[in-house]
Design a protein around this motif. Structure first.
Motif, PDB file in Angstrom:
ATOM      1  N   PHE A 268       7.798  45.891  20.594  1.00  0.00           N
ATOM      2  CA  PHE A 268       7.023  46.857  19.798  1.00  0.00           C
ATOM      3  C   PHE A 268       6.812  48.165  20.560  1.00  0.00           C
ATOM      4  O   PHE A 268       6.839  49.253  19.971  1.00  0.00           O
ATOM      5  N   ARG A 269       6.620  48.063  21.860  1.00  0.00           N
ATOM      6  CA  ARG A 269       6.454  49.289  22.664  1.00  0.00           C
ATOM      7  C   ARG A 269       7.721  50.133  22.613  1.00  0.00           C
ATOM      8  O   ARG A 269       7.659  51.359  22.441  1.00  0.00           O
ATOM      9  N   ILE A 270       8.863  49.491  22.736  1.00  0.00           N
ATOM     10  CA  ILE A 270      10.142  50.212  22.694  1.00  0.00           C
ATOM     11  C   ILE A 270      10.412  50.760  21.293  1.00  0.00           C
ATOM     12  O   ILE A 270      10.763  51.923  21.102  1.00  0.00           O
ATOM     13  N   LEU A 271      10.230  49.898  20.284  1.00  0.00           N
ATOM     14  CA  LEU A 271      10.558  50.274  18.911  1.00  0.00           C
ATOM     15  C   LEU A 271       9.656  51.387  18.384  1.00  0.00           C
ATOM     16  O   LEU A 271      10.071  52.169  17.519  1.00  0.00           O
ATOM     17  N   ALA A 274      11.191  54.868  18.432  1.00  0.00           N
ATOM     18  CA  ALA A 274      12.419  55.150  17.683  1.00  0.00           C
ATOM     19  C   ALA A 274      12.186  56.212  16.614  1.00  0.00           C
ATOM     20  O   ALA A 274      11.130  56.250  15.973  1.00  0.00           O
ATOM     21  N   ARG A 275      13.185  57.060  16.448  1.00  0.00           N
ATOM     22  CA  ARG A 275      13.156  58.028  15.350  1.00  0.00           C
ATOM     23  C   ARG A 275      13.067  57.281  14.019  1.00  0.00           C
ATOM     24  O   ARG A 275      13.705  56.249  13.822  1.00  0.00           O
ATOM     25  N   LEU A 312       5.317  46.033  12.065  1.00  0.00           N
ATOM     26  CA  LEU A 312       6.440  46.957  11.904  1.00  0.00           C
ATOM     27  C   LEU A 312       6.145  47.969  10.803  1.00  0.00           C
ATOM     28  O   LEU A 312       6.427  49.166  10.951  1.00  0.00           O
ATOM     29  N   MET A 313       5.584  47.501   9.704  1.00  0.00           N
ATOM     30  CA  MET A 313       5.280  48.405   8.596  1.00  0.00           C
ATOM     31  C   MET A 313       4.189  49.392   8.982  1.00  0.00           C
ATOM     32  O   MET A 313       4.216  50.563   8.577  1.00  0.00           O
ATOM     33  N   ASP A 314       3.224  48.956   9.786  1.00  0.00           N
ATOM     34  CA  ASP A 314       2.162  49.858  10.241  1.00  0.00           C
ATOM     35  C   ASP A 314       2.721  50.967  11.130  1.00  0.00           C
ATOM     36  O   ASP A 314       2.220  52.091  11.122  1.00  0.00           O
ATOM     37  N   MET A 315       3.771  50.650  11.909  1.00  0.00           N
ATOM     38  CA  MET A 315       4.391  51.684  12.750  1.00  0.00           C
ATOM     39  C   MET A 315       5.030  52.760  11.885  1.00  0.00           C
ATOM     40  O   MET A 315       5.015  53.944  12.232  1.00  0.00           O
ATOM     41  N   GLY A 316       5.623  52.363  10.774  1.00  0.00           N
ATOM     42  CA  GLY A 316       6.118  53.322   9.796  1.00  0.00           C
ATOM     43  C   GLY A 316       7.445  53.988  10.105  1.00  0.00           C
ATOM     44  O   GLY A 316       7.846  54.904   9.379  1.00  0.00           O
ATOM     45  N   ASN A 317       8.149  53.542  11.140  1.00  0.00           N
ATOM     46  CA  ASN A 317       9.405  54.213  11.500  1.00  0.00           C
ATOM     47  C   ASN A 317      10.645  53.343  11.327  1.00  0.00           C
ATOM     48  O   ASN A 317      11.756  53.793  11.595  1.00  0.00           O
ATOM     49  N   GLY A 347       4.076  43.470   2.928  1.00  0.00           N
ATOM     50  CA  GLY A 347       4.302  44.890   2.657  1.00  0.00           C
ATOM     51  C   GLY A 347       5.636  45.443   3.095  1.00  0.00           C
ATOM     52  O   GLY A 347       5.753  46.660   3.320  1.00  0.00           O
ATOM     53  N   ALA A 348       6.656  44.598   3.222  1.00  0.00           N
ATOM     54  CA  ALA A 348       7.970  45.092   3.640  1.00  0.00           C
ATOM     55  C   ALA A 348       8.536  46.063   2.607  1.00  0.00           C
ATOM     56  O   ALA A 348       8.156  46.049   1.429  1.00  0.00           O
ATOM     57  N   ASP A 349       9.462  46.909   3.051  1.00  0.00           N
ATOM     58  CA  ASP A 349      10.066  47.890   2.149  1.00  0.00           C
ATOM     59  C   ASP A 349      10.854  47.221   1.037  1.00  0.00           C
ATOM     60  O   ASP A 349      10.918  47.732  -0.084  1.00  0.00           O
ATOM     61  N   ASN A 350      11.482  46.094   1.353  1.00  0.00           N
ATOM     62  CA  ASN A 350      12.378  45.447   0.402  1.00  0.00           C
ATOM     63  C   ASN A 350      12.212  43.940   0.511  1.00  0.00           C
ATOM     64  O   ASN A 350      12.214  43.392   1.612  1.00  0.00           O
ATOM     65  N   LEU A 351      12.023  43.293  -0.636  1.00  0.00           N
ATOM     66  CA  LEU A 351      11.935  41.833  -0.688  1.00  0.00           C
ATOM     67  C   LEU A 351      13.071  41.319  -1.551  1.00  0.00           C
ATOM     68  O   LEU A 351      13.100  41.547  -2.760  1.00  0.00           O
ATOM     69  N   GLN A 352      14.028  40.655  -0.923  1.00  0.00           N
ATOM     70  CA  GLN A 352      15.168  40.115  -1.660  1.00  0.00           C
ATOM     71  C   GLN A 352      14.889  38.680  -2.052  1.00  0.00           C
ATOM     72  O   GLN A 352      14.619  37.831  -1.209  1.00  0.00           O
TER      73      GLN A 352
END
Length: 503
Positions: A268-271, A274-275, A312-317, A347-352
């Motif tokens: 999480f620190r590394i990610l 990320a842009r 991951l979703m809270d990071m927003g990137n 809350g993921a962007d996409n749920l398949q």
């Protein structure tokens, strides 16, 4: 001898990494080898004509669940047109039960089972010196005096011995570039072909950095890692992610399939650096039912996965895609609804919402009788029913899948759907289930609908709820207008307003 490496990809933007490897292992030989990729959407006569015009002696085809039926039809016609043309098949759809496949398809001359690079190199090496003895080629299934023979499987090669395909081929700027840094999977999920590989083999980090650096230099749009569980080695994954972030060209996107509960604090620190748009993660949740997970030997805990998806979703990137599979053991319709709600809530962007496929070679197919699985005879062998899901249950879930794709995964309805779920006091699954019932009751499934019309349809759905939830349609309309303003360009909004809300 003139050789063609080919396949039918599912879309134009996709490419076939397996064929590129095969081309690379013989690129410096004296053989005349061509690589041509088509798609399942190409006209049959076009593909047939291109291969016939090529005058090939050997046609090598990469076979998967999405193309095998069309390949069988195509190659049957080609064999009739030119009985001297030989056909070699490879890929997961023919690697298992190859003898029966050849019995059922007399046009097939050879099948390479499993990983194909070394067997194909052996086969072509024999051709180059005029040796036509197929017994010298490992992994090969072939015909001999009316019988079908299966040669032994070779020891898997060290990954670093595999060539980097783009040392020999041009990078296709208009396609997804597939890349693998490892083969195999540490998990043993009974529905997955990767569980059959007993080891995980990987490229050295320096090789991965060099390959990625070249693709970044070429400014490709997307690199999709096909590693089955990219972050099975946490430190290695973190090192690769850090390298990509440090060398980011501002253009390329990288897609990874990861295990959500294996993300650690260092990741999480590394990610977090990320842009936005650099990384895209696919996280297979499959189910929240612990009995189902145990039955398919999926060793995971749903709660850490969903916790990390939320982080991951809270990071927003990072764009996050999560998967569910309908049809697993002990997962009935209600249980699947509960799994849906838990995963949707992350809350993921996409749920398949996917459906179990009983693939050749998998343990779940071999054990199909235990839970009375019925599945389609032809690829992709999708589930029809089992002891836990009726065929009608699965049809209803297909309806939910359709509206979920339209109103959640495509984006542009977030405010309105969130409001209606809360106002109607429904679970997310209950909401999409009710929306699906409305959508199909009005026969909207029979035609394609523009984005503008999808807004009109869901507004009409909100009006249907008015008698029970006073004021819901007016509030939904206001939120849909805000969603629309964010999603559609100004001209589209003006065009919508001219026509109004009637459909």
């Amino acid at each position: 001898m003139k050789i063609l490496l080919t396949t039918l990809n599912s879309k134009y933007v996709h490419s076939n990494l397996a064929l590129k490897y095969l081309y690379s292992v013989v690129a410096e030989s004296q053989l005349d080898v061509e690589l041509k990729e088509f798609t399942i959407n190409n006209e049959k006569d076009y593909v047939y004509g291109e291969i016939m015009r090529g005058g090939y002696d050997l046609v090598c085809v990469s076979c998967y669940i999405w193309n095998i039926e069309q390949i069988k039809e195509l190659c049957t016609d080609l064999k009739k047109a030119d009985p001297h043309m030989k056909f070699m098949l490879g890929g997961p759809e023919v690697s298992y039960d190859s003898t029966n496949f050849m019995k059922e398809n007399p046009w097939v001359d050879y099948i390479i089972r499993g990983e194909g690079e070394y067997p194909f190199f052996q086969f072509c090496k024999c051709l180059a010196v005029g040796n036509t003895d197929p017994s010298l080629v490992s992994n090969l299934t072939y015909r001999l005096k009316g019988n079908i023979v299966e040669n032994p499987i070779a020891t898997l090669p060290v990954m670093d011995k595999l060539p980097f395909p783009y040392n020999f081929l041009e990078v296709e700027q208009d396609k997804v570039i597939y890349y693998e840094s490892s083969r195999g999977c540490p998990f043993r999920c009974s529905y997955c072909l990767s569980s059959l590989e007993v080891t995980v083999r990987r490229l050295p980090l320096e090789r991965v950095r060099r390959d990625i650096g070249y693709l970044l230099y070429k400014d490709v749009k997307q690199v999709k890692f096909v590693d089955r569980t990219f972050n099975y080695d946490r430190q290695r994954a973190n090192d690769i992610w850090k390298y990509i972030i440090d060398k980011d060209n501002g253009k390329t996107n990288f897609h990874f399939e990861i295990c959500g509960d294996m993300l650690d604090s260092d990741a999480f620190r590394i990610l977090s650096k990320a842009r936005k748009g650099l990384f895209q993660f696919e996280i297979g949740v499959q189910t929240a039912n612990p009995y189902s997970l145990q039955a398919v030997e999926r060793e995971t805990d749903i709660n850490p996965i969903l916790y990390n998806v939320r982080k991951l979703m809270d990071m927003g990137n990072i764009h996050v895609h999560v998967d569910l599979i309908a049809g697993l053991p002990y997962e009935d319709y209600k249980s699947f609804g509960r799994s849906f709600d838990k995963v949707y809530g992350a809350g993921a962007d996409n749920l398949q919402l996917g459906f179990l496929k009983l693939l050749k070679g998998t343990r779940i197919r071999q054990e199909a009788g235990e839970y009375h699985y019925k599945f389609r005879n032809k690829a992709p062998y999708e589930l029809i029913s089992n002891d836990f899901m009726s065929s009608l249950d699965l049809v209803k879930l297909k309806m939910v899948e359709n509206v979920l794709e339209l109103y959640h995964n495509r984006g542009g309805f977030d405010r309105a759907t969130e409001y209606m779920i809360e106002r109607m006091e429904l679970t997310p699954f209950g909401f999409y289930e009710r929306l699906a019932d409305f959508y199909y009751s009005k026969d909207y499934q029979h035609a394609y609908h523009s984005k503008e019309d999808l807004y009109r349809i869901i507004y009409k759905f909100s009006m249907r709820q008015e008698a029970r939830f006073s004021g819901i349609s007016l509030a939904a309309k206001e939120l849909l207008e805000r969603d629309m303003a964010e999603t559609m360009n100004e001209d589209s909004v003006k065009r919508f307003n001219r026509k109004g809300w009637n459909i």
